[in-house]
Scaffold this motif. Structure first.
Motif, short mmCIF file in Angstrom:
data_model
loop_
_atom_site.label_atom_id
_atom_site.label_comp_id
_atom_site.label_asym_id
_atom_site.label_seq_id
_atom_site.Cartn_x
_atom_site.Cartn_y
_atom_site.Cartn_z
N LEU A 320 -26.34 72.79 -37.31
CA LEU A 320 -24.38 73.21 -38.65
C LEU A 320 -25.53 71.97 -38.92
N THR A 321 -24.89 70.65 -38.65
CA THR A 321 -25.34 70.01 -39.58
C THR A 321 -26.01 69.53 -40.73
N SER A 322 -27.57 69.82 -40.64
CA SER A 322 -28.24 70.00 -41.52
C SER A 322 -28.24 71.13 -42.24
N LEU A 323 -26.80 71.69 -41.93
CA LEU A 323 -26.91 73.19 -43.42
C LEU A 323 -25.91 72.55 -44.09
N GLY A 324 -25.01 71.82 -43.90
CA GLY A 324 -23.94 70.82 -44.25
C GLY A 324 -22.97 71.58 -44.07
N HIS A 325 -22.33 72.45 -42.88
CA HIS A 325 -21.60 72.91 -42.47
C HIS A 325 -20.55 71.65 -42.57
N PRO A 326 -18.80 71.98 -42.82
CA PRO A 326 -18.64 71.25 -42.49
C PRO A 326 -17.77 70.81 -41.09
N VAL A 327 -18.09 71.94 -40.11
CA VAL A 327 -17.26 71.13 -38.89
C VAL A 327 -18.81 72.17 -38.30
N ALA A 328 -19.16 71.47 -37.52
CA ALA A 328 -20.28 71.64 -36.56
C ALA A 328 -20.27 71.36 -34.71
N ASP A 329 -18.89 71.34 -34.32
CA ASP A 329 -17.99 71.20 -33.09
C ASP A 329 -17.91 72.69 -33.48
N ARG A 330 -17.72 73.21 -31.64
CA ARG A 330 -17.02 75.08 -31.39
C ARG A 330 -15.82 73.59 -31.53
N ARG A 331 -14.55 74.80 -30.86
CA ARG A 331 -13.85 74.14 -31.07
C ARG A 331 -13.00 73.73 -29.72
N ARG A 332 -12.53 72.41 -29.78
CA ARG A 332 -12.21 71.61 -27.85
C ARG A 332 -10.23 71.95 -27.69
N VAL A 333 -10.32 72.55 -26.53
CA VAL A 333 -8.45 72.60 -26.54
C VAL A 333 -8.36 71.64 -24.31
N ARG A 334 -7.11 71.89 -24.58
CA ARG A 334 -6.62 71.15 -23.04
C ARG A 334 -6.87 72.34 -22.31
N ALA A 335 -6.57 72.46 -21.21
CA ALA A 335 -6.37 73.84 -20.12
C ALA A 335 -6.36 73.32 -18.66
N ARG A 336 -5.28 73.91 -18.15
CA ARG A 336 -5.17 73.20 -16.89
C ARG A 336 -6.52 73.92 -15.89
N LEU A 337 -7.16 73.20 -14.48
CA LEU A 337 -7.84 74.51 -13.82
C LEU A 337 -7.14 75.42 -12.89
N THR A 338 -8.14 75.75 -12.13
CA THR A 338 -7.40 76.43 -11.88
C THR A 338 -8.02 76.19 -10.09
N GLU A 339 -8.66 75.91 -10.20
CA GLU A 339 -9.40 75.36 -8.71
C GLU A 339 -10.36 74.19 -9.07
N SER A 340 -9.93 73.27 -8.05
CA SER A 340 -10.53 72.01 -8.23
C SER A 340 -12.71 71.65 -7.91
N LEU A 341 -12.50 70.60 -8.80
CA LEU A 341 -13.83 71.17 -9.65
C LEU A 341 -14.78 69.49 -8.99
N SER A 342 -16.56 69.33 -8.90
CA SER A 342 -16.82 67.86 -8.28
C SER A 342 -17.54 67.66 -9.63
N SER A 343 -18.02 66.87 -9.78
CA SER A 343 -19.06 65.96 -10.76
C SER A 343 -19.69 64.92 -10.90
N PRO A 344 -21.01 64.69 -10.45
CA PRO A 344 -21.43 64.26 -10.66
C PRO A 344 -21.57 62.45 -11.59
N LYS A 345 -21.08 61.62 -10.83
CA LYS A 345 -20.98 60.23 -10.82
C LYS A 345 -22.08 60.02 -12.37
N GLY A 346 -21.61 59.48 -13.39
CA GLY A 346 -22.29 59.32 -14.86
C GLY A 346 -22.17 59.89 -15.43
N ARG A 347 -22.27 61.32 -15.19
CA ARG A 347 -22.92 62.40 -15.97
C ARG A 347 -22.11 63.44 -16.52
#
Length: 407
Positions: A320-347
């Motif tokens: 999208l950046t290559s093609l000249g689009h002014p917005v290349a990112d998906r819309r980002r929002v904040r939301a509350r988790l409905t259940e707990s999640l874990s994630s590997p450290k450093g990733r």
């Protein structure tokens, strides 16, 4: 490991700016203008009527009412498209249609509903009775009211949709200079891959990565050629692909980039100008990019979820950046988790999720769809977002707010 943002910047730089070309309007939908478009005519190009009715001088209908209508002789009929329009004489009216040129001498339009002409007779009446007064300028569209001739009608960088293409046509343009989506060669690798409808033998799977990538790329306007299920043989990999490179602006591969044996993409391209490494993300850690015979190459892992997440994290914004689009990112929002999640450290973890935002709530809520495994493609079909857990997050509790990328 390479940071996600750093690797995205590398891929964006590698792909670079798309070339510009002049295309007919019909081929420009969804593309981005590579230069300003100046209006060859004003819009409207002439004063015209905004209503079906009668062109009059406002002074001739002062005090008109249903009880005391003003009678005016109808001396001309002006349909849209009439080139030679007679001037309006004092004390007369011209029947006029929407979009038709306003005659010289008229300063307003009385709409047909304010006369005794009803929905118009097949032929104009000799005399019209006007039931309401009108102020100067009423129901008139002035020359240049929308666009003035010689001014910029569409600026470089504009994303072209139906309205923009309509405006280009309206100001007399038949073709536009736009950023042209690249020709992309998509290759899936793996001796275990079989293409439908062939029957599977034990140890084989149906190839799906190229189908997903071709669809994702086509949605951005890219012209895609697909080579499916290249076996894990370096000589065959090169023999199949090298003749096709000259017709490609970008090569994207899936599979064959990890740390095991039979990593055909890694084995074939390490010495050809492509660098391989691991990006600090889950899924999609093994990645590679560089140039092969001058053609930009982006190599993706083989698991299907890793392919789609990698496309969202790197390729989509880079293209999208290559093609000249002014917005290349998906819309980002904040939301509350409905259940707990874990994630590997450093990733940075990208989890498939489903986002809901009830009316009246400040923040929405999001829950995972499927586990973190990179093979769980069915869960992706139930997702409408990616939940993003940062590199410093190992545990996110139910009710915590997290970043969400809306798909």
């Amino acid at each position: 490991m390479i940071g996600v943002d750093e690797y995205r910047a590398t891929v964006t730089t590698l792909i670079g700016d798309a070339t510009a070309a002049v295309l007919p309007l019909a081929a420009c939908d969804g593309l981005v203008l590579a230069g300003d478009v100046r209006a060859g005519v004003s819009l409207p190009p002439f004063d015209n009527s905004a209503m079906d009715g009668y062109a009059v001088r406002s002074v001739d209908v002062v005090g008109a009412s249903r009880e005391r209508p003003v009678e005016l002789p109808v001396t001309a009929d002006i349909p849209a498209g009439l080139v030679d329009v007679p001037a309006l004489l004092p004390g007369t009216a011209h029947r006029i249609m929407t979009g038709a040129p306003v005659p010289a001498g008229a300063d307003s339009i009385v709409m047909v509903e304010n006369t005794d002409a009803g929905s118009f007779a097949p032929a104009p009446r000799d005399v019209v009775r006007v039931h309401a007064p009108t102020a100067p300028g009423t129901h008139l569209r002035r020359t240049g009211e929308d666009v003035v001739r010689g001014t910029v009608a569409l600026a470089a960088g504009t994303v072209l949709g139906p309205a923009q293409l309509g405006l280009a046509a309206a100001v007399g343009v038949a073709e536009l200079r736009v950023r042209v989506p690249p020709r992309v060669l998509v290759v899936s690798t793996g001796s275990e891959l079989v293409t439908p409808p062939s029957e599977l033998r034990h140890g084989q799977i149906y190839e799906s990565n190229s189908v997903m990538l071709a669809a994702a790329l086509s949605s951005l306007g890219c012209r895609v050629e697909v080579v499916r299920a290249v076996v894990d043989d370096v000589a065959e990999f090169r023999a199949v692909l090298e003749p096709k490179l000259a017709a490609a602006d970008l090569l994207i591969t899936s599979g064959g980039v990890s740390a095991g044996a039979y990593e055909v993409v890694k084995d074939a391209l390490t010495s050809a100008g492509v660098t391989f490494g691991k990006v600090a993300m889950q899924p999609g850690g093994p990645q590679g990019c560089g140039r092969w015979n001058g053609v930009p190459v982006v190599t993706l892992p083989g698991n299907p979820v890793s392919v789609l997440v990698s496309f969202e994290a790197f390729l989509r914004p880079a293209l999208l950046t290559s093609l000249g689009h002014p917005v290349a990112d998906r819309r980002r929002v904040r939301a509350r988790l409905t259940e707990s999640l874990s994630s590997p450290k450093g990733r940075r973890q990208f989890r498939r999720g489903f986002y809901r935002h009830a009316e009246g709530e400040v923040t929405g809520e999001v829950g995972p769809r499927g586990g973190p495994g990179s093979h769980l493609l069915a869960a992706f079909t139930q997702a409408n977002c990616l939940i993003v857990l940062g590199e410093d997050v190992t545990e996110a509790a139910k009710g915590d707010e997290v970043d969400v990328l809306l798909l």
